[in-house]
Design an enzyme around this catalytic site. Structure first.
Site: not given
Ligand SMILES: *Cc1c(COP(=O)(O)O)cnc(C)c1O
Length: 481
Positions: A118-121, A124
């Protein structure tokens, strides 16, 4: 570069000073005092850069208190092809955020090839390395306490696993996450990651985090921190891929492009707004919501009206199921001419459970809402039926499988794109993450990245606890003693 609060009553701080914190002391969000600007010459120079070089070019303007060599080393170890390796066939992991063309002038910008797909990686992973660096320098440590219904928690854990001076205590509702999400988080064996499965629902988990955060003495004594979506470091990291996507989709810097952004807390599209303010030739930023359409309502009417939990729906694009858009205050600060008093007034209403209307005018003043087009924003919303239809259409027309969140973005993009302006839809998760919805839309299972084939059969490491804040505080103290 110093950072100001959107509510105008906190002292200016440096990048490293705000990195580990959340809200400013006055309740506002931090923003740079001015946006750095890239000239035409800068953009020409940046066009040939790889992801790491671009990231340094952008982030060095914001993290001015981190020595250039250190920042470069942090970026170089973050944005590696073997970290963002979960690419589709035919895509190059070296691109970090490959552009996948569906048809001329319609592209997916693939942001979901990292460890939790997911793009949060994207942000993060950088935050994990920045935290470790800043804490090491200061000789400090931190205990991150969070609540997750599946998505944010896993990307935080994969970013912080094995980091010095950081422990993660992640609460999740016991038995309520998908098998995939559960396995993704609970299979981590790192000693600094603590998965706590709470007997209760997600709101119980969130209430515990709030209760602990409100216990100021405990919070200070046990160095409790968070990695929530208002963190400035996360927003800053997300600015980079707007540049990367722009250069990949255009031949020269005279062209404009538009982006469609599946949105919840407004963090992702806020980064696009800042990229545009920095001089990136963006025509439109399309804010795409699901049935939780508080942002679409604002961009259609000028009214910002956060919802109560009774009016917050559980949808098939669950990572966009929000009642209020926590990063939206950053954009409103710019929209009202960076007037902190004004923002404080507006959020006094919001924090009491109210709403505000920026379309209303006084005799002396044009409404703030009338200025929205100058910032390039447009919006749209979709429903479960739209998502299913868009996933089917994309599979049948282009042979590409997309997830439900990306489908929310593509639906709005297809409605609002202009023939001669390249449209980039941000892919915010891979379909493998939402198997049930793919089965419903297409009648088959999504392909899984090779590295995740046997995820559910790996040994799991977690504890089950009651929804009792005191017991969870004791657990935290015991584990960090
Ligand atoms: C978090 C998330 C979003 C929403 O992003 P915001 O920055 O909160 O607007 C969209 N899609 C997926 C898959 C997400 O995880």
């Amino acid at each position: 570069m110093k950072y100001l609060s959107t509510r105008g009553q906190s002292p200016a701080q440096s990048f490293s000073e705000i990195l580990l914190g959340g809200l400013a002391p006055d309740g506002g969000l931090y923003l740079p005092e001015t946006y750095p600007h890239f000239s035409a010459d800068d953009l020409n120079r940046m066009r040939g850069m790889n992801y790491r070089e671009l990231a340094f070019e952008v982030l060095s303007r914001f993290a001015t208190d981190i020595p250039a060599d250190d920042l470069k080393a942090i970026i170089d170890k973050t944005y590696m092809a073997d970290v963002y390796c979960n690419v589709r066939e035919g895509e190059n992991a070296e691109d970090i955020t490959p552009l996948h063309t569906l048809e001329p002038n319609l592209h997916l910008l693939c942001l979901s090839n990292g460890p939790t797909i997911a793009f949060k990686d994207m942000a993060m992973q950088l935050l994990g390395n920045l935290f470790e660096y800043v804490l090491d320098k200061a000789g400090q440590d931190i205990n991150i306490l969070g609540a997750t219904s599946g998505d944010t928690g896993s990307s935080a854990e994969y970013a912080m696993r094995g980091k010095h001076n950081v422990n993660v205590f992640m609460l999740s509702p016991h038995g309520k996450m998908s098998r995939f999400q559960t396995a993704q988080m609970f299979s981590l064996q790192d000693a600094n990651i603590f998965n706590i499965a709470v007997n209760g629902v997600f709101d119980d988990c969130q209430d515990i985090v709030k209760a602990v955060s409100n216990d100021h003495a405990f919070k200070a004594a046990n160095k409790i921190g968070a990695v929530n979506s208002i963190n400035w470091g996360r927003v800053a990291a997300q600015i980079v891929y707007y540049f990367k996507g722009y250069f990949a989709a255009t031949d020269d810097n005279s062209q404009q492009v538009s982006f469609a952004v599946p949105s919840g807390n407004f963090g992702n599209v806020c980064a696009g707004h800042i990229a545009r303010m920095m001089g990136l030739p963006i025509k439109h930023l399309l804010v795409a919501t699901n049935e939780n359409d508080v942002l679409d309502e604002f961009f259609r009417t000028g009214v910002y009206r956060p919802r109560g939990s009774a009016n917050t729906y559980h949808t098939s694009s669950p990572s966009m199921d929000i009642s209020k858009a926590s990063n939206f205050e950053r954009f409103v600060f710019d929209l009202v001419g960076r007037d902190g008093d004004k923002v404080r007034g507006l959020w006094t209403e919001v924090d009491k459970g109210g709403a505000f209307d920026l379309a209303s005018t006084t005799l002396s003043e044009q409404s703030a809402f009338a200025k929205v087009p100058e910032f390039g924003f447009q919006s749209g919303a979709s429903s479960h039926a739209h998502r299913m239809e868009t996933i089917r259409h994309t599979w049948e027309t282009y042979g590409v499988m997309i997830d439900t969140h990306t489908a929310d973005g593509l639906k709005v993009a297809l409605e609002q794109r202009e023939a001669d302006v390249p449209m980039l839809v941000l892919e915010t998760a891979l379909p493998a993450k939402f198997e049930d919805s793919i089965r419903e839309a297409l009648g088959c299972d999504p392909v899984r990245p090779a590295s995740m084939q046997d995820l559910e059969s790996l040994p799991q490491r977690f504890v089950v606890m009651d929804a009792d804040a005191e017991a969870i505080k004791r657990f935290l103290v015991e584990k960090t003693a």
